[in-house]
Motif scaffolding. Structure first.
Motif, PDB file in Angstrom:
ATOM      1  N   VAL A  52      -6.339  -0.541  21.330  1.00 60.72           N
ATOM      2  CA  VAL A  52      -5.002  -1.100  21.490  1.00 60.72           C
ATOM      3  C   VAL A  52      -5.167  -2.377  20.667  1.00 60.72           C
ATOM      4  N   ALA A  53      -6.151  -2.934  20.591  1.00 61.00           N
ATOM      5  CA  ALA A  53      -6.547  -4.285  20.071  1.00 61.00           C
ATOM      6  C   ALA A  53      -6.136  -4.141  18.652  1.00 61.00           C
ATOM      7  N   LEU A  54      -7.124  -3.323  18.076  1.00 57.60           N
ATOM      8  CA  LEU A  54      -6.806  -2.860  16.777  1.00 57.60           C
ATOM      9  C   LEU A  54      -5.541  -2.618  16.009  1.00 57.60           C
ATOM     10  N   PHE A  55      -4.693  -1.585  16.949  1.00 56.62           N
ATOM     11  CA  PHE A  55      -3.678  -1.210  16.710  1.00 56.62           C
ATOM     12  C   PHE A  55      -2.601  -2.610  16.573  1.00 56.62           C
ATOM     13  N   GLN A  56      -2.677  -3.637  17.538  1.00 61.20           N
ATOM     14  CA  GLN A  56      -2.041  -4.985  17.501  1.00 61.20           C
ATOM     15  C   GLN A  56      -2.180  -5.333  16.403  1.00 61.20           C
ATOM     16  N   PHE A  57      -3.399  -5.686  15.863  1.00 64.80           N
ATOM     17  CA  PHE A  57      -3.733  -6.488  14.679  1.00 64.80           C
ATOM     18  C   PHE A  57      -2.951  -5.989  13.171  1.00 64.80           C
ATOM     19  N   TYR A  58      -2.924  -4.637  13.535  1.00 64.30           N
ATOM     20  CA  TYR A  58      -2.556  -3.751  12.329  1.00 64.30           C
ATOM     21  C   TYR A  58      -0.918  -4.000  12.315  1.00 64.30           C
ATOM     22  N   LYS A  59      -0.342  -3.986  13.498  1.00 62.86           N
ATOM     23  CA  LYS A  59       0.988  -4.039  13.637  1.00 62.86           C
ATOM     24  C   LYS A  59       1.558  -5.267  13.137  1.00 62.86           C
ATOM     25  N   ALA A  60       0.711  -6.317  13.535  1.00 63.24           N
ATOM     26  CA  ALA A  60       1.042  -7.819  13.117  1.00 63.24           C
ATOM     27  C   ALA A  60       0.771  -8.186  11.655  1.00 63.24           C
ATOM     28  N   ARG A  61      -0.007  -7.024  10.968  1.00 61.77           N
ATOM     29  CA  ARG A  61      -0.549  -7.268   9.659  1.00 61.77           C
ATOM     30  C   ARG A  61      -0.955  -8.406   9.477  1.00 61.77           C
ATOM     31  N   THR A  62      -2.037  -8.793  10.352  1.00 62.07           N
ATOM     32  CA  THR A  62      -3.094  -9.760  10.188  1.00 62.07           C
ATOM     33  C   THR A  62      -4.746  -9.125   9.968  1.00 62.07           C
ATOM     34  N   SER A  63      -5.476 -10.133   9.437  1.00 55.05           N
ATOM     35  CA  SER A  63      -6.827  -9.715   9.182  1.00 55.05           C
ATOM     36  C   SER A  63      -7.563  -9.165  10.788  1.00 55.05           C
ATOM     37  N   VAL A  64      -8.388  -8.034  10.328  1.00 57.86           N
ATOM     38  CA  VAL A  64      -9.192  -7.775  11.723  1.00 57.86           C
ATOM     39  C   VAL A  64     -10.681  -8.171  11.429  1.00 57.86           C
ATOM     40  N   ASP A  65     -10.904  -8.778  10.155  1.00 59.82           N
ATOM     41  CA  ASP A  65     -12.366  -9.062   9.819  1.00 59.82           C
ATOM     42  C   ASP A  65     -12.917 -10.387  10.590  1.00 59.82           C
ATOM     43  N   PRO A  66     -13.796 -10.092  11.559  1.00 56.59           N
ATOM     44  CA  PRO A  66     -14.101 -11.293  12.251  1.00 56.59           C
ATOM     45  C   PRO A  66     -15.013 -12.287  11.735  1.00 56.59           C
ATOM     46  N   THR A  67     -15.567 -11.836  10.196  1.00 55.35           N
ATOM     47  CA  THR A  67     -16.246 -12.590   9.566  1.00 55.35           C
ATOM     48  C   THR A  67     -15.422 -13.559   8.774  1.00 55.35           C
ATOM     49  N   THR A  68     -14.206 -13.473   8.629  1.00 56.29           N
ATOM     50  CA  THR A  68     -13.258 -14.327   7.663  1.00 56.29           C
ATOM     51  C   THR A  68     -12.089 -14.768   8.597  1.00 56.29           C
ATOM     52  N   PRO A  69     -12.185 -15.411   9.777  1.00 53.78           N
ATOM     53  CA  PRO A  69     -11.066 -15.623  10.576  1.00 53.78           C
ATOM     54  C   PRO A  69      -9.987 -16.637   9.622  1.00 53.78           C
ATOM     55  N   ALA A  70     -10.361 -17.335   8.468  1.00 58.54           N
ATOM     56  CA  ALA A  70      -9.508 -17.890   8.048  1.00 58.54           C
ATOM     57  C   ALA A  70      -8.287 -17.337   7.260  1.00 58.54           C
ATOM     58  N   LYS A  71      -8.668 -15.779   7.136  1.00 64.27           N
ATOM     59  CA  LYS A  71      -7.514 -14.960   6.537  1.00 64.27           C
ATOM     60  C   LYS A  71      -6.598 -14.407   7.506  1.00 64.27           C
ATOM     61  N   THR A  72      -6.752 -14.833   8.768  1.00 62.51           N
ATOM     62  CA  THR A  72      -5.693 -14.591   9.830  1.00 62.51           C
ATOM     63  C   THR A  72      -4.228 -15.223   9.389  1.00 62.51           C
ATOM     64  N   THR A  73      -3.235 -14.323   9.429  1.00 63.79           N
ATOM     65  CA  THR A  73      -2.052 -14.834   9.029  1.00 63.79           C
ATOM     66  C   THR A  73      -1.188 -14.913  10.202  1.00 63.79           C
ATOM     67  N   ARG A  74      -1.434 -14.433  11.325  1.00 64.26           N
ATOM     68  CA  ARG A  74      -0.518 -14.341  12.564  1.00 64.26           C
ATOM     69  C   ARG A  74      -1.521 -14.408  13.958  1.00 64.26           C
ATOM     70  N   LEU A  75      -0.959 -15.087  14.936  1.00 61.50           N
ATOM     71  CA  LEU A  75      -1.488 -15.160  16.170  1.00 61.50           C
ATOM     72  C   LEU A  75      -0.941 -14.057  16.975  1.00 61.50           C
ATOM     73  N   VAL A  76      -1.989 -13.250  17.304  1.00 59.58           N
ATOM     74  CA  VAL A  76      -1.603 -12.085  18.337  1.00 59.58           C
ATOM     75  C   VAL A  76      -1.768 -12.544  19.858  1.00 59.58           C
ATOM     76  N   THR A  77      -0.858 -12.578  20.628  1.00 58.43           N
ATOM     77  CA  THR A  77      -0.839 -13.008  21.998  1.00 58.43           C
ATOM     78  C   THR A  77      -0.367 -11.977  23.031  1.00 58.43           C
ATOM     79  N   GLY A  78       0.378 -10.847  22.476  1.00 58.62           N
ATOM     80  CA  GLY A  78       1.060  -9.815  23.395  1.00 58.62           C
ATOM     81  C   GLY A  78      -0.047  -8.724  23.638  1.00 58.62           C
TER      82      GLY A  78
END
Length: 150
Positions: A52-78
């Protein structure tokens, strides 16, 4: 932020440590009715949470790579992120706990606690600092509303 050890490798190292602890520490064995069912249930729960967590990241089109959080483009809170800020790390912890139950060595509980301590110090806190820089007050508010693990 660039991490030296990716979380998946940390997870595997702790799992390997649990296995070695079980094999070479001849004390601490325990058993109880339903131990293996509980172990399997934790694995199913971990798979559900991580999927579910991975699906939410893909749906939000943001990075799932935990080694580079600077690439995160959206805050997933739902979704699952309403209950835990780190569902993927929680899933790893649940698998380690399931593995420890499967091995039946009480000392593996301590190993799982060290996993939490390591992840907090070397993965989660640096991630949180980066996310606070990226998302500012929105992330700080989220942190006040949702716990880090549970």
């Amino acid at each position: 932020m660039k991490l030296k050890i990716p979380p998946a490798i940390v997870f595997l190292l702790f799992g390997g440590g649990m296995y070695l602890l079980d094999r070479f520490l001849p004390v601490g064995y325990f058993d109880f009715l339903g131990r293996m069912y509980l172990s399997k249930g934790l694995i199913v729960l971990a798979l559900l949470i991580s999927t579910v967590a991975l699906f939410q990241f893909y749906k939000a089109r943001t990075s799932v790579d935990p080694t580079t959080p600077a690439k995160t483009t959206r805050l997933v809170t739902g979704g699952v992120y309403r209950y835990t800020r780190n569902p993927m790390y929680l899933a790893m912890l649940l698998v380690l706990l399931a593995f420890g139950l499967g091995l039946g060595n009480v000392f593996n509980t301590i190993t799982a606690a060290f996993f939490v301590a390591y992840m907090n110090r070397y993965q989660i806190i640096p991630e949180e600092e980066m996310l606070a820089k990226i998302f500012g007050k929105a992330y700080q508010q989220y942190c006040l509303q949702v716990r880090r693990w549970f």
